[in-house]
Design a protein around this motif. Structure first.
Motif, PDB file in Angstrom:
ATOM      1  N   PHE A  15       0.837  -1.202   0.000  1.00 29.35           N
ATOM      2  CA  PHE A  15       0.000   0.000   0.000  1.00 29.35           C
ATOM      3  C   PHE A  15       0.870   1.249   0.000  1.00 29.35           C
ATOM      4  CE2 PHE A  15      -2.236   3.465   2.059  1.00 29.35           C
ATOM      5  CZ  PHE A  15      -3.470   3.448   1.407  1.00 29.35           C
ATOM      6  N   ALA A 112      -6.183   5.053   4.666  1.00 27.31           N
ATOM      7  CA  ALA A 112      -7.090   4.347   3.767  1.00 27.31           C
ATOM      8  C   ALA A 112      -8.537   4.317   4.260  1.00 27.31           C
ATOM      9  CB  ALA A 112      -6.587   2.922   3.537  1.00 27.31           C
ATOM     10  N   ILE A 124      -9.626  -0.750   5.667  1.00 24.91           N
ATOM     11  CA  ILE A 124     -10.128  -1.287   4.401  1.00 24.91           C
ATOM     12  C   ILE A 124     -11.092  -2.440   4.661  1.00 24.91           C
ATOM     13  CG2 ILE A 124      -9.455  -2.469   2.283  1.00 24.91           C
ATOM     14  CD1 ILE A 124      -6.801  -0.915   2.400  1.00 24.91           C
ATOM     15  N   GLN A 125     -10.665  -3.396   5.454  1.00 25.34           N
ATOM     16  CA  GLN A 125     -11.483  -4.580   5.718  1.00 25.34           C
ATOM     17  C   GLN A 125     -12.720  -4.239   6.553  1.00 25.34           C
ATOM     18  OE1 GLN A 125      -8.199  -4.296   6.295  1.00 25.34           O
ATOM     19  NE2 GLN A 125      -7.222  -5.767   4.899  1.00 25.34           N
ATOM     20  N   GLY A 165     -11.538  -7.295  -0.020  1.00 27.79           N
ATOM     21  CA  GLY A 165     -10.496  -6.541   0.652  1.00 27.79           C
ATOM     22  C   GLY A 165      -9.321  -6.271  -0.260  1.00 27.79           C
ATOM     23  N   HIS A 169      -8.101  -2.594  -1.410  1.00 26.08           N
ATOM     24  CA  HIS A 169      -6.720  -2.254  -1.080  1.00 26.08           C
ATOM     25  C   HIS A 169      -5.993  -1.692  -2.293  1.00 26.08           C
ATOM     26  CE1 HIS A 169      -2.408  -3.221  -1.098  1.00 26.08           C
ATOM     27  NE2 HIS A 169      -2.431  -3.003   0.208  1.00 26.08           N
ATOM     28  N   ASP A 170      -6.073  -2.398  -3.412  1.00 22.40           N
ATOM     29  CA  ASP A 170      -5.345  -1.974  -4.604  1.00 22.40           C
ATOM     30  C   ASP A 170      -5.868  -0.641  -5.134  1.00 22.40           C
ATOM     31  OD1 ASP A 170      -3.971  -4.319  -4.299  1.00 22.40           O
ATOM     32  OD2 ASP A 170      -4.895  -5.345  -5.998  1.00 22.40           O
ATOM     33  N   ALA A 173      -4.746   2.105  -2.743  1.00 23.54           N
ATOM     34  CA  ALA A 173      -3.309   2.340  -2.857  1.00 23.54           C
ATOM     35  C   ALA A 173      -3.019   3.299  -4.003  1.00 23.54           C
ATOM     36  CB  ALA A 173      -2.576   1.018  -3.063  1.00 23.54           C
TER      37      ALA A 173
END
Length: 328
Positions: A15, A112, A124-125, A165, A169-170, A173
């Motif tokens: 990240f 994030a 994120i999660q 997730g 995340h991607d 990022a």
């Protein structure tokens, strides 16, 4: 903008590497990179550099890996860099108050979530698990509290019923990398307006654990599918299938049915070949359709392929899980 900023970058995982990559493509000058010390990884437990360190070395950037930033030596080293700003993204070390005030413009964090929602370790999660329909990144002026600093810039992105997730995340990022470059570009001219966080709106994203991956089929299908998506690719949701652990990578909620036609929570029901239909909810009247899963020693497979290879392990009427009632 009158001149590029002198930037110290601090980060460790993938990240953070996305933000470092974006800064490398900007007009700003990275004077040093701070990252966690190399850690053992893989089956051989060999010392492995972080993704941020690997990227920094590829671009011949000086890398520092102190165990702590609380020592006088570490703080003197940062002072000697004469940085305009320190950019922090998932660094993994606490920045003491003395460090926060060293750069001319202080320290900016790439976080994030859309603060003040989801402060903490796993934003994120937790956003996916909670059923949020929107997420994003916040560029924050760091303060002594945990993600409590003033907000300088936000960028948002939707969370859909198929977002995992890993997907989020991607996406975040990349969004974070673009946002921090925009923030630094605006820092000198025209400047950034700081907005205080509303404490009454704050939520805390607790750190993930492997134990959380065990599914409780007394929960509604929508909550279960959200948790499964949130925990993909780590720690991965799972349940007991007889004596084996079945890891579940993706599932969708089904239609509610009458309790008269339902088995107890966790019962495998008759279903199409492309899914495993499981009764769930407090009375077993809800259904969860598992679409992708993994048996021990195997790879994650679509359920159609899993059935073709191991059909005798998925018999309608058998139960998944440990059959204990959940408390959530």
């Amino acid at each position: 903008m009158s001149h590029p900023l002198r930037v110290i970058f601090a980060g460790t995982p993938d990240f953070a590497a996305a933000s470092l990559s974006a800064l490398l493509g900007s007009q700003h000058h990275i004077v040093a990179v701070y990252t966690q010390p190399d850690r053992p990884a893989g089956r051989g437990r060999r010392l492995t550099p972080s993704p941020v360190k690997k990227l920094a070395l590829q671009h011949d950037l000086p890398v520092h890996q102190p165990e702590s930033l609380k020592t006088a030596d570490a703080q003197s080293q940062i002072t000697a860099l004469h940085a305009d700003v320190m950019v922090v993204a998932a660094y993994g070390l606490i920045l003491p108050s003395a460090v926060l005030s060293i750069p001319r413009h202080g320290c900016l964090n790439v976080h994030a979530s859309l603060l003040p929602r989801w402060r903490g370790a796993a934003p994120i999660q937790r956003a996916i698990e909670a059923g949020d329909t929107i997420s994003g990144v916040t560029i924050m002026q760091m303060s002594a509290g945990l993600d409590t600093g003033d907000m300088l810039l936000k960028r948002q992105t939707p969370i859909t019923d198929t977002t995992t997730g890993g997907d989020l995340h991607d996406r975040l990022a990349t969004l974070g990398g673009n946002a921090i470059v925009d923030a630094l570009d605006a820092l000198i001219e025209p400047g950034l307006e700081a907005t205080s966080q509303q404490e009454e709106e704050a939520t805390y994203a607790t750190k993930l654990s492997k134990a959380e991956g065990e599914l409780d089929f007394t929960l509604p299908a929508r909550r279960l599918s959200a948790r499964i998506r949130a925990f993909n690719p780590w720690p991965v949701a799972w349940t007991q299938l007889g004596e084996e652990r079945l890891r579940i990578w993706f599932a969708t909620p089904g239609e509610q049915r009458s309790p008269d036609t339902s088995g107890p929570p966790g019962t495998l029901l008759t279903s199409p070949t492309d899914s495993l239909c499981v009764s769930c909810g407090a009375d077993g009247s809800d259904t969860l359709h598992i679409m992708r899963a993994q048996l021990p020693g195997g790879k994650p497979l679509a359920i159609r392929d899993l059935r073709n290879a191991f059909g005798d392990r998925f018999i309608p009427g058998m139960r998944l899980g440990n059959h204990q009632e959940g408390s959530e």
